[in-house]
Motif scaffolding. Structure first.
Motif, PDB file in Angstrom:
ATOM      1  N   ASN A 101       0.785  -1.219   0.000  1.00 47.93           N
ATOM      2  CA  ASN A 101       0.000   0.000   0.000  1.00 47.93           C
ATOM      3  C   ASN A 101       0.819   1.272   0.000  1.00 47.93           C
ATOM      4  OD1 ASN A 101      -2.452  -1.122  -0.271  1.00 47.93           O
ATOM      5  ND2 ASN A 101      -2.750  -1.429   1.913  1.00 47.93           N
ATOM      6  N   ASN A 102       2.125   1.160   0.169  1.00 49.57           N
ATOM      7  CA  ASN A 102       2.859   2.408   0.057  1.00 49.57           C
ATOM      8  C   ASN A 102       2.952   2.784  -1.424  1.00 49.57           C
ATOM      9  OD1 ASN A 102       5.208   1.433  -1.185  1.00 49.57           O
ATOM     10  ND2 ASN A 102       6.023   0.770   0.776  1.00 49.57           N
ATOM     11  N   SER A 103       3.224   4.038  -1.657  1.00 50.97           N
ATOM     12  CA  SER A 103       3.092   4.515  -3.037  1.00 50.97           C
ATOM     13  C   SER A 103       4.378   4.365  -3.835  1.00 50.97           C
ATOM     14  CB  SER A 103       2.651   5.976  -3.016  1.00 50.97           C
ATOM     15  OG  SER A 103       3.628   6.724  -2.326  1.00 50.97           O
ATOM     16  N   ASP A 104       5.389   3.730  -3.240  1.00 47.69           N
ATOM     17  CA  ASP A 104       6.656   3.604  -3.962  1.00 47.69           C
ATOM     18  C   ASP A 104       6.559   2.691  -5.166  1.00 47.69           C
ATOM     19  OD1 ASP A 104       8.000   5.116  -2.014  1.00 47.69           O
ATOM     20  OD2 ASP A 104       8.223   3.331  -0.758  1.00 47.69           O
ATOM     21  N   ILE A 105       7.289   3.066  -6.191  1.00 49.79           N
ATOM     22  CA  ILE A 105       7.421   2.186  -7.355  1.00 49.79           C
ATOM     23  C   ILE A 105       8.323   1.024  -6.954  1.00 49.79           C
ATOM     24  CG2 ILE A 105       8.287   2.019  -9.717  1.00 49.79           C
ATOM     25  CD1 ILE A 105       7.755   5.108  -9.880  1.00 49.79           C
ATOM     26  N   LYS A 106       7.867  -0.195  -7.208  1.00 48.90           N
ATOM     27  CA  LYS A 106       8.605  -1.380  -6.758  1.00 48.90           C
ATOM     28  C   LYS A 106       9.291  -2.107  -7.903  1.00 48.90           C
ATOM     29  CE  LYS A 106       4.938  -1.529  -3.436  1.00 48.90           C
ATOM     30  NZ  LYS A 106       4.211  -0.414  -4.094  1.00 48.90           N
ATOM     31  N   ALA A 107       8.757  -1.943  -9.103  1.00 48.82           N
ATOM     32  CA  ALA A 107       9.367  -2.618 -10.252  1.00 48.82           C
ATOM     33  C   ALA A 107       9.375  -1.668 -11.443  1.00 48.82           C
ATOM     34  CB  ALA A 107       8.588  -3.883 -10.600  1.00 48.82           C
ATOM     35  N   LYS A 176      10.049   8.777  -8.064  1.00 51.30           N
ATOM     36  CA  LYS A 176      11.234   8.339  -7.338  1.00 51.30           C
ATOM     37  C   LYS A 176      11.404   6.848  -7.564  1.00 51.30           C
ATOM     38  CE  LYS A 176      12.418  10.045  -3.405  1.00 51.30           C
ATOM     39  NZ  LYS A 176      12.487  10.523  -2.000  1.00 51.30           N
ATOM     40  N   VAL A 177      12.634   6.444  -7.778  1.00 55.73           N
ATOM     41  CA  VAL A 177      12.868   5.017  -8.042  1.00 55.73           C
ATOM     42  C   VAL A 177      13.782   4.397  -6.975  1.00 55.73           C
ATOM     43  CG1 VAL A 177      12.424   5.110 -10.525  1.00 55.73           C
ATOM     44  CG2 VAL A 177      14.719   5.614  -9.666  1.00 55.73           C
ATOM     45  N   ASP A 178      13.928   5.112  -5.869  1.00 53.76           N
ATOM     46  CA  ASP A 178      14.866   4.618  -4.851  1.00 53.76           C
ATOM     47  C   ASP A 178      14.336   3.435  -4.046  1.00 53.76           C
ATOM     48  OD1 ASP A 178      12.990   6.346  -3.761  1.00 53.76           O
ATOM     49  OD2 ASP A 178      14.311   6.996  -2.150  1.00 53.76           O
ATOM     50  N   ARG A 179      13.088   3.041  -4.273  1.00 55.31           N
ATOM     51  CA  ARG A 179      12.569   1.851  -3.589  1.00 55.31           C
ATOM     52  C   ARG A 179      12.328   0.699  -4.564  1.00 55.31           C
ATOM     53  NH1 ARG A 179      10.463   3.455   1.462  1.00 55.31           N
ATOM     54  NH2 ARG A 179      10.152   1.270   1.874  1.00 55.31           N
ATOM     55  N   VAL A 180      12.793   0.884  -5.790  1.00 54.13           N
ATOM     56  CA  VAL A 180      12.627  -0.173  -6.799  1.00 54.13           C
ATOM     57  C   VAL A 180      13.498  -1.378  -6.433  1.00 54.13           C
ATOM     58  CG1 VAL A 180      13.194  -0.760  -9.199  1.00 54.13           C
ATOM     59  CG2 VAL A 180      11.958   1.352  -8.687  1.00 54.13           C
ATOM     60  N   THR A 181      12.906  -2.567  -6.488  1.00 48.46           N
ATOM     61  CA  THR A 181      13.684  -3.769  -6.163  1.00 48.46           C
ATOM     62  C   THR A 181      13.780  -4.743  -7.333  1.00 48.46           C
ATOM     63  OG1 THR A 181      11.694  -4.712  -5.187  1.00 48.46           O
ATOM     64  CG2 THR A 181      13.274  -3.721  -3.678  1.00 48.46           C
ATOM     65  N   GLN A 182      13.054  -4.467  -8.428  1.00 43.86           N
ATOM     66  CA  GLN A 182      13.144  -5.328  -9.606  1.00 43.86           C
ATOM     67  C   GLN A 182      13.231  -4.449 -10.856  1.00 43.86           C
ATOM     68  OE1 GLN A 182      10.525  -8.948  -9.563  1.00 43.86           O
ATOM     69  NE2 GLN A 182       9.200  -7.665  -8.316  1.00 43.86           N
ATOM     70  N   ILE A 183      14.205  -4.741 -11.692  1.00 43.50           N
ATOM     71  CA  ILE A 183      14.351  -3.982 -12.939  1.00 43.50           C
ATOM     72  C   ILE A 183      14.426  -4.946 -14.112  1.00 43.50           C
ATOM     73  CG2 ILE A 183      15.809  -2.380 -14.246  1.00 43.50           C
ATOM     74  CD1 ILE A 183      16.879  -1.352 -11.568  1.00 43.50           C
ATOM     75  N   VAL A 184      13.627  -4.685 -15.128  1.00 42.81           N
ATOM     76  CA  VAL A 184      13.671  -5.474 -16.359  1.00 42.81           C
ATOM     77  C   VAL A 184      14.146  -4.569 -17.487  1.00 42.81           C
ATOM     78  CG1 VAL A 184      12.340  -6.822 -18.029  1.00 42.81           C
ATOM     79  CG2 VAL A 184      11.683  -6.869 -15.610  1.00 42.81           C
ATOM     80  N   ASP A 201      22.251   3.760 -17.710  1.00 44.47           N
ATOM     81  CA  ASP A 201      23.176   3.947 -16.588  1.00 44.47           C
ATOM     82  C   ASP A 201      22.654   4.990 -15.602  1.00 44.47           C
ATOM     83  OD1 ASP A 201      25.180   2.097 -16.985  1.00 44.47           O
ATOM     84  OD2 ASP A 201      26.327   3.383 -18.331  1.00 44.47           O
ATOM     85  N   GLU A 202      22.135   6.081 -16.145  1.00 45.03           N
ATOM     86  CA  GLU A 202      21.631   7.146 -15.270  1.00 45.03           C
ATOM     87  C   GLU A 202      20.443   6.655 -14.432  1.00 45.03           C
ATOM     88  OE1 GLU A 202      21.061  10.963 -17.196  1.00 45.03           O
ATOM     89  OE2 GLU A 202      19.848  11.707 -15.522  1.00 45.03           O
ATOM     90  N   THR A 208      18.640   2.989  -5.890  1.00 44.88           N
ATOM     91  CA  THR A 208      19.643   2.828  -4.845  1.00 44.88           C
ATOM     92  C   THR A 208      19.239   1.836  -3.757  1.00 44.88           C
ATOM     93  OG1 THR A 208      18.673   4.794  -3.843  1.00 44.88           O
ATOM     94  CG2 THR A 208      20.672   5.107  -5.151  1.00 44.88           C
ATOM     95  N   ALA A 209      18.095   1.179  -3.915  1.00 45.08           N
ATOM     96  CA  ALA A 209      17.669   0.223  -2.883  1.00 45.08           C
ATOM     97  C   ALA A 209      18.647  -0.947  -2.799  1.00 45.08           C
ATOM     98  CB  ALA A 209      16.259  -0.287  -3.178  1.00 45.08           C
ATOM     99  N   GLU A 210      18.663  -1.597  -1.653  1.00 43.03           N
ATOM    100  CA  GLU A 210      19.498  -2.782  -1.447  1.00 43.03           C
ATOM    101  C   GLU A 210      18.969  -3.951  -2.270  1.00 43.03           C
ATOM    102  OE1 GLU A 210      21.947  -3.927   1.306  1.00 43.03           O
ATOM    103  OE2 GLU A 210      22.512  -1.878   0.763  1.00 43.03           O
TER     104      GLU A 210
END
Ligand code: ADP
Ligand code: MG
Length: 246
Positions: A101-107, A176-184, A201-202, A208-210
């Motif tokens: 439910n948080n509004s962060d983009i996850k993927a 903001k993409v700092d909470r993204v945990t999956q990138i395709v 690259d940019e 920056t998420a772990e």
């Protein structure tokens, strides 16, 4: 690279290796093995009409569910979209409600063209209802998200975008993409052909998420694609279906 079963008997480790490394035998077997949510199962059958997995899907899905980085190469039309979407929506579907439910983009799904981005978005909507997982295509024409009332801020779980629209929105602080945990990275060969390397690259530098999982899909694997993969990924698994230059 983790076994999270501490002190497991040898047999259990073998079982875990099987769990994540053995290709799926069929969609039913996949759903049972990984406990897919029933809405995904139903949509796969009723809306998608997908009966049996393609070879790239058989191999890529367990490895992706295991959160490994992946370079996957398979010919055009071999079902690469579903190969990356199924593990992605499965993972989001099992996240706790609070996290969801948080509004962060996850993927983040990066595609070389807007048209392809729209196709991917349609396929996501076919798999999952929007009240469970929210997907959005980024467009420059969309009204800015920045000045919205935070209470009405639209939740986006999965964002599909071209590199340029993504950079534009990040720079304008609209997303903001700092909470993204999956990138395709889809059609990675095309992404490089179009000269998107710097943009990619940019974007990655902003994620920056772990422990971000990165997967890359391509119809061909020019050395540039492989080099990019090895540079941005951590110990990637490589899967090639068919001939490399098909
Ligand atoms: P690629 O990205 O490899 O070029 P797509 O993901 O666009 O291929 O898939 C090509 C077509 O095959 C799409 O219409 C898709 O819906 C369909 N498709 C994908 N997986 C399956 C499957 N397991 N069974 C039947 N059709 C499928
Ligand atoms: Mg494709």
């Amino acid at each position: 690279q983790g076994h999270n079963i501490k002190g497991a008997e040898e047999g259990e480790i073998e079982e875990e290796e099987y769990f994540y490394n053995y290709p799926i035998q069929g969609f039913k077997e996949m759903m049972n093995r990984f406990q897919f949510k029933s809405y995904i199962q139903e949509n796969m059958i009723n809306k998608g009409g997908y009966l049996e997995p393609t070879p790239i899907q058989m191999q890529a899905i367990p490895i992706s569910i295991n959160k490994r980085d992946l370079i996957a190469v398979a010919p055009t039309g071999s079902g690469k979209t579903l190969a990356f979407l199924l593990p992605l929506v499965h993972r989001l579907s099992t996240k706790s409600e609070k996290e969801k439910n948080n509004s962060d983009i996850k993927a983040l799904i990066i595609s070389p063209t807007r048209e392809l981005a729209n196709q991917i978005h349609r396929q996501i909507k076919l798999l999952v209802p929007s009240k469970k997982i929210r997907a959005s295509v980024l467009s420059k024409a969309k009204t800015s998200l920045k000045n919205q009332d935070p209470k009405n801020k639209k939740r986006i779980d999965i964002l599909v975008a071209t590199p340029l629209s993504l950079i534009y929105a990040i720079r304008a602080q609209e997303i903001k993409v700092d909470r993204v945990t999956q990138i395709v990275l889809d059609e990675a060969d095309k992404l490089l052909e179009e000269g998107f390397l710097e943009q990619v690259d940019e974007i990655l530098a902003e994620c920056t998420a772990e422990g971000v999982q990165k997967v890359m899909y391509s119809a061909t694997i020019p050395s540039m694609v492989e080099m990019l993969g090895n540079r941005i990924m951590k110990d990637p698994v490589k899967i090639v279906v068919g001939t490399q230059n098909a």
